[in-house]
Design a protein around this motif. Structure first.
Motif: not given
Length: 721
Positions: A229-250
């Motif tokens: 299972v792999r949930p992930s989030l993409s947060w764009t607080p401003t037009d010039g920045s992005e935070l990608l969070l990925r987690y995986e369990h197998g």
């Protein structure tokens, strides 16, 4: 009934091949621009623009290839073998341009580094597992030490999972094969906060009922169950920045390897018999945080990738591969790693700059229990290793003119390893470790530091918009280290010195005939110093003696060519050929095992070096009653290769024929496919380890040769929203 139906369907497939397209149902897109991340530039670049030799697979192409894991791509590229050693499930023994390893020891470092979403996988274990919901895979051939660090002397494999999207999307896949290897996968993505926060959830399950038959009891063999299972989030607080969070369990649980003993069965058969099924029991958790910030300084991007991975793997193996208990083993590996890379990429007039800092740390624990001589010997060895690595790097691409680009760069690396090791003692009276209790009485303690500088000088000539020539010289190194599988008190478990390399390459990338024909050519010459090898020798006392040494200096050279031609928009041809030749220049260790270093040693083939690989194919789409039907076939050949340094173990030559026919419905959102892998039923193996030539091990010519699957026929349903 299912197998008969699938076989009939596969025999009806016309001859068409899987071309290198990024859009599965549109062969005409084969020559469209493919963007890659291999140069770590501020923006992804077109594959034909970068002065590197690489092959890129997009998401749709991976679906079209029915890629299950990295091993599925093992025959798809010239001079590349992405093999699983087979001894311990999921253990990579990848080889590119003749540089590879032949070991399942977790403390041995690879020649081909694997990176998942920018995170380096610290050990060879836990690499060849099922993949799903990917954005792409890039396979870089040749040393990549400047930008990627140590342990990429052969090349690097970059795996990118799909990111969350601001548009709602869903992907569902169901498939099964004639041997009931069934897959169910799903992903769903969409916005949580419009333009600012998006999420993706990926889930995958595989139930493999076993392709093989164990002749000892007539039962199906090779069963396994995998889920992730792999949930992930993409947060764009401003037009010039992005935070990608990925987690995986197998999680994986199943049988051990299907080991063939070639004293008993022919190497071109799938026959084997074992009195111990063994087991695989693997779990992993990983989390990756990627932050990208646009900055005005050089119109660049600051990127920070923080990665963590925790891996545990247990295995049981019938190494003698007979109905005797001559050599059974159990292993347990625990690894925990943490890494961070902070880099900047931008442009200043005619100068492009990529620079950064890197830090990596891991703790590794390994136990191996060997049961020999019918149980008369039951002893455990093992060890612990801590590892810290640091790096700083910078690469500049200087546009001397509009056509000429000079590349200058260097990377400084420093690493430290601390090892505690308990050597195997084949005695009924003493075991230096407790496998169940996971404790050891260590007889070897040591620590060592290494540092190295990896420079690169390159020149690129952009002959026209459709053609470039490039050349470069670079250095690379593979980490020194320790042997956590210490099988003898007469050979120290380390440390070995780093393996170092000087690499020279000349390449050309050309699009002809208004882009309808593409040819990519590369010539390479590599000089390797202090080649680091695991020397495998059969031994009556411990069954298999494994010693890690700096064995030799060698030169490896070769060439590779890839061709893609669009005969029409709907009809595509592909071809590739790779040639590699190598020789020993200086031998430092008795690799033949006869007690002396002489001409016999120098005449030996370098392990895992395959002289010739080549492939042909085509892809064809036609309409049947306004319904798109895509037919593909891919044929690839790989020569045989030595497995052991003394050349007593060999890996089979193979001719791989894969084919598929797919029908697209509902405006291409629904695809129904029939596919066949290894249609010629070729026998390949992960290794070919020599065992003692005694009756208990099967007699003269005894081996442990874990088999890969033969012919697989399947059906798949894929639906996208």
């Amino acid at each position: 009934m299912l197998r008969c139906s699938l076989a009939a369907a596969a025999l009806a497939l016309p001859l068409a091949t899987l071309a290198q397209s990024t859009t599965e149902n549109a062969p005409g897109s084969l020559l469209e621009e493919v963007l890659v991340t291999a140069t770590k530039s501020a923006q992804a670049e077109a594959i034909q623009d970068v002065p590197l030799t690489l092959t890129a697979f997009g998401a749709e192409q991976l679906d079209a290839l029915f890629v299950k894991d990295l091993h599925s791509l093992s025959f798809q590229m010239p001079n590349v073998a992405l093999d699983d050693i087979g001894t311990i499930k999921g253990t990579a023994n990848f080889t590119i341009r003749g540089l590879g390893i032949n070991s399942s020891i977790p403390s041995i470092d690879p020649t081909v580094g694997v990176f998942v979403d920018g995170m380096y996988l610290g050990i060879i274990g836990g690499v060849v597992f099922d993949l799903f919901d990917l954005e792409g895979i890039e396979v870089l051939r040749g040393p990549q030490g400047l930008l990627f660090g140590r342990n990429v002397t052969g090349g690097a494999v970059l795996v990118r999972t799909r990111k969350p999207s601001q548009d709602f999307a869903a992907d569902f896949k169901l498939s099964t094969t004639d041997e009931q290897d069934s897959i169910a996968g799903a992903s769903i993505s969409g916005p949580l906060i419009a333009e600012r926060l998006a999420a993706r959830l990926t889930a995958y399950y595989n139930d493999d009922q076993g392709w093989f038959t164990n002749l000892a009891d007539g039962e199906d063999f090779g069963q396994s169950k995998t889920w992730l299972v792999r949930p992930s989030l993409s947060w764009t607080p401003t037009d010039g920045s992005e935070l990608l969070l990925r987690y995986e369990h197998g999680d994986i649980a199943g049988d051990g390897p299907a080991g063939q003993n070639r004293a008993l069965y022919a190497r071109d058969s799938f026959d084997f018999q074992m009195n111990y099924d063994g087991y695989s029991d693997v779990q992993w958790d990983q989390a990756i945080a990627e932050l990208n910030i646009d900055v005005s300084f050089g119109d660049g991007v600051i990127t920070n990738i923080l990665g963590w991975r925790d891996y545990t793997g247990g295995s049981g193996t019938d190494v003698d591969a007979t109905i005797n208990t001559a050599f059974h083993s159990r292993t347990w590996t625990e690894q925990d790693q943490l890494s961070e890379e902070l880099r900047y990429a931008g442009s200043f007039g005619r100068v492009k700059l990529t620079t950064g800092l890197y830090w990596f740390t891991q703790d590794l624990t390994y136990f191996e229990n060997r049961i020999l001589s019918g149980g008369a010997v039951n002893a455990t060895m093992g060890g612990e290793q801590s590892h810290d690595a640091y790096g700083v790097f910078a690469q500049t691409d200087i546009a001397l003119t509009d056509a000429w680009v000079l590349t200058l760069g260097a990377r400084y690396s420093r690493e430290e390893k601390d090892a505690l090791i308990a050597t195997f003692v084949p005695s009924t009276a003493r075991s230096v470790c407790s496998f169940e209790g996971q404790t050891c009485t260590f007889d070897f303690r040591d620590s060592h530091e290494w540092s190295d500088t990896t420079p690169k000088v390159g020149l690129q000539w952009r002959v026209s918009d459709d053609a470039q020539l490039y050349t470069f010289w670079t250095k690379g190194f593979r980490s020194g280290g320790y042997n956590l599988r210490s099988t003898t008190t007469t050979a120290t478990p380390g440390p070995t010195d780093p393996e170092k390399q000087d690499a020279y390459e000349l390449g050309a990338k050309v699009d002809w005939l208004d882009g309808r024909l593409r040819t990519n050519l590369a010539l390479f010459h590599n000089e390797i110093k202090d080649m680091q090898r695991e020397v495998n020798l059969s031994s009556p006392g411990v069954a298999v003696l494994q010693i890690i040494r700096n064995t030799a200096d060698a030169t490896i050279r070769g060439a590779e060519l890839e061709v893609v031609a669009a005969v029409t928009f709907d009809f595509q041809l592909t071809g590739n050929v790779g040639y590699t030749d190598g020789e020993y220049d200086r031998i430092r260790y008795d690799i033949s095992g006869d007690g002396i270093i002489d001409g016999r040693d120098y005449a030996l083939r370098i392990p895992r070096l395959t002289k010739l690989t080549w492939g042909l194919g085509l892809s064809w789409e036609t309409d049947m009653s306004s319904t798109p039907v895509t037919t593909r076939i891919n044929f690839n050949h790989r020569d045989d290769a030595a497995y052991t340094d003394n050349n007593r173990g060999w890996l089979n030559a193979a001719d791989m024929l894969d084919a598929s026919v797919g029908v697209s419905l509902m405006d291409r959102r629904l695809r129904l496919s029939l596919f066949g892998r290894n249609l010629l039923d070729e026998v390949t193996e992960g290794n070919d380890t020599q065992l003692p030539n005694t009756a208990a091990f099967g007699g003269v010519g005894a081996t442990f040769s874990p088999l890969s699957k033969g012919r697989v026929l399947g059906v798949e349903v894929n639906y996208k929203l």
